[in-house]
Scaffold this motif. Sequence first.
Motif, PDB file in Angstrom:
ATOM      1  N   CYS A 412       0.992  -1.066  -0.099  1.00 18.96           N
ATOM      2  CA  CYS A 412       0.048  -0.172   0.123  1.00 18.96           C
ATOM      3  C   CYS A 412       0.732   1.167   0.022  1.00 18.96           C
ATOM      4  O   CYS A 412       1.745   1.417   0.901  1.00 18.96           O
ATOM      5  N   GLN A 414       0.223   4.264   0.175  1.00 22.03           N
ATOM      6  CA  GLN A 414      -0.236   5.181   1.162  1.00 22.03           C
ATOM      7  C   GLN A 414      -0.024   4.900   2.620  1.00 22.03           C
ATOM      8  O   GLN A 414      -0.649   5.555   3.460  1.00 22.03           O
ATOM      9  N   CYS A 433      -6.727   6.680   1.401  1.00 23.60           N
ATOM     10  CA  CYS A 433      -6.842   5.640   0.261  1.00 23.60           C
ATOM     11  C   CYS A 433      -6.962   6.116  -1.066  1.00 23.60           C
ATOM     12  O   CYS A 433      -8.270   6.816  -1.269  1.00 23.60           O
ATOM     13  N   VAL A 434      -6.102   5.920  -2.295  1.00 26.48           N
ATOM     14  CA  VAL A 434      -6.412   6.502  -3.429  1.00 26.48           C
ATOM     15  C   VAL A 434      -6.930   5.626  -4.388  1.00 26.48           C
ATOM     16  O   VAL A 434      -6.975   5.882  -5.410  1.00 26.48           O
ATOM     17  N   GLY A 435      -7.259   4.413  -3.756  1.00 23.71           N
ATOM     18  CA  GLY A 435      -7.935   3.435  -4.540  1.00 23.71           C
ATOM     19  C   GLY A 435      -7.289   2.853  -5.735  1.00 23.71           C
ATOM     20  O   GLY A 435      -7.620   2.501  -6.790  1.00 23.71           O
ATOM     21  N   CYS A 436      -6.076   2.836  -5.585  1.00 26.63           N
ATOM     22  CA  CYS A 436      -5.131   2.478  -6.575  1.00 26.63           C
ATOM     23  C   CYS A 436      -5.472   0.675  -6.944  1.00 26.63           C
ATOM     24  O   CYS A 436      -5.291   0.083  -7.862  1.00 26.63           O
ATOM     25  N   GLY A 437      -5.900   0.101  -5.752  1.00 23.56           N
ATOM     26  CA  GLY A 437      -6.154  -1.325  -5.984  1.00 23.56           C
ATOM     27  C   GLY A 437      -5.207  -2.500  -5.807  1.00 23.56           C
ATOM     28  O   GLY A 437      -5.377  -3.439  -6.079  1.00 23.56           O
ATOM     29  N   CYS A 439      -3.687  -3.395  -3.314  1.00 25.89           N
ATOM     30  CA  CYS A 439      -3.663  -4.246  -2.360  1.00 25.89           C
ATOM     31  C   CYS A 439      -4.551  -5.340  -2.643  1.00 25.89           C
ATOM     32  O   CYS A 439      -4.204  -6.395  -2.283  1.00 25.89           O
TER      33      CYS A 439
HETATM   34  S1  SF4 Z   1      -6.394   0.757  -2.970  1.00 25.71           S
HETATM   35 FE1  SF4 Z   1      -5.141  -0.485  -1.206  1.00 25.71          FE
HETATM   36  S2  SF4 Z   1      -3.124  -0.324  -1.676  1.00 25.71           S
HETATM   37 FE2  SF4 Z   1      -4.102   1.467  -2.975  1.00 25.71          FE
HETATM   38  S3  SF4 Z   1      -4.149   3.175  -1.262  1.00 25.71           S
HETATM   39 FE3  SF4 Z   1      -6.026   2.222  -0.753  1.00 25.71          FE
HETATM   40  S4  SF4 Z   1      -5.737   0.642   0.715  1.00 25.71           S
HETATM   41 FE4  SF4 Z   1      -3.573   1.294  -0.265  1.00 25.71          FE
END
Ligand code: SF4
Length: 475
Positions: A412, A414, A433-437, A439
Amino acid sequence: MSAADPSLSIANPHPHKTDAIQKAGLALAGLGLLTLFLAWGNVPLPKTLSLAFALGGIIFGTTLYSWRLYMKQPEGVKNNGVMFKSLTSRGVLGWVAGVVLTAFYVLIYWYPEYLGYKPGGANEGFVALFDPLSRFFKGKPASQWFLYGTLYTVSILALGIKFLFKYRHNAYQIKRTLVVIAAQLFLAYLIPEILAGLNYNDATNPQGEYLGYYDTDIKNTWPLDYDFFYDWHLDAMQQKAYQPVGMLYLVIGIAMFLVFTPVFTYFFGKRWYCSWVCGCGGLAETAGDPFRHLSSKKLSAWKLERWLIHGVMIFVFVMTAATLYGYFWNTGEVFGLNIYNNFQKPYGFLIGATFSGVIGVGFYPMLGSRVWCRFGCPMAGYMGIIQRFKSRFRITTNGGQCISCGNCSTYCEQGIDVRWYAQRGQNIVRASCVGCGICSAVCPRGVLKLENGPDEKRMDAPAIIVGNDSVSLNQ
Ligand code: SF4
Ligand code: SF4
């Protein structure tokens, strides 16, 4: 792994040896970089040909290398050896990369003459190499910002293609990366440059640089684009010669902040911007991918993050309020304070240049790829508040499947301790959380799912107050 695959271990962190095709790719990219350095040293080279060779070599060399690297391996997560490689584990190569990147940003912001930029005269060296391309777009020689924008776009393109090979098993990552590349290539680079060529004007900003307000990243909205409400920018957008497009930019710029951003963030979380559209996020997700595990997961880092990001957000709000007051009341002061010296100049130096550029990208190999997005970006801070309190976005966790491997927390960017939530089967609703996905992409058990759903029951009870450091706290 098949029987033919050498096994990965601490003793053998690089089981996949670089073959001849990969070496050819590396050589091509290396020659491209060498051409840039030769031009910087004023070695006489045919400019157009050298520029085409340099940029083409970097893009095609990187593509050839990464195609061979990833396509000869089975699909799946590929972070082999990332904890051992010098470049990605704060080793010598990591430090060298950090120092070179930092130095480059310092030159771009404060000493462009050392890159060969000669405003009003003939460019030399590095900047002069980009003159033919700049003239092609807008009939003017290049500035250090044109050089920077071109290299930035090339980096996202070349390393975005590498990312696509690496995560080819994951549909979300493929779609997201294609959009990020397209957003940078078209909205931030090609369209503004072409519009600048079609709308050439002599307006300049206070630094005497060609203004070309079309020559700006279309998607770079306030407060990330902190000078959007500066006098010279507001004046430029209202100039008669630029109508109706100038007013359109002004209206869209204001609507982006007041309407589109909150609405999109409500429906999709801040990922719609941070991981799909934004240039800072675009670079972090492509060039920064090998460094994402370097983000600190400590509780103290989370605390620092909240102070810093909201501090910067308040700073930009106050600075912009003072700027607008000065603009409408036609005064250079507010409460006896000079607006430029006390608000705009410190913000531009501390946040606009030092934090977002020098530290934000220069420190990738030390602090991870999202230092700016996590600790500094006021746009991320603004969207983070909406995401935390009023959004449909959450990451759901199927706690029964979690084997506590920790891959999710490790990667992650972030610094969110995702595993802490997964172990408890709690939804992850975090402002940062930037929602990169990623994780979800690296989880071997399919525990994590990025979802948009009804607001009710999005937050688990009891409220999550401890996230990071929790594993050690509870053992
Ligand atoms: S999507 Fe997952 S890896 Fe990405 S910033 Fe949010 S929690 Fe972290
Ligand atoms: S990667 Fe998946 S299995 Fe591993 S700790 Fe995270 S949620 Fe659990």
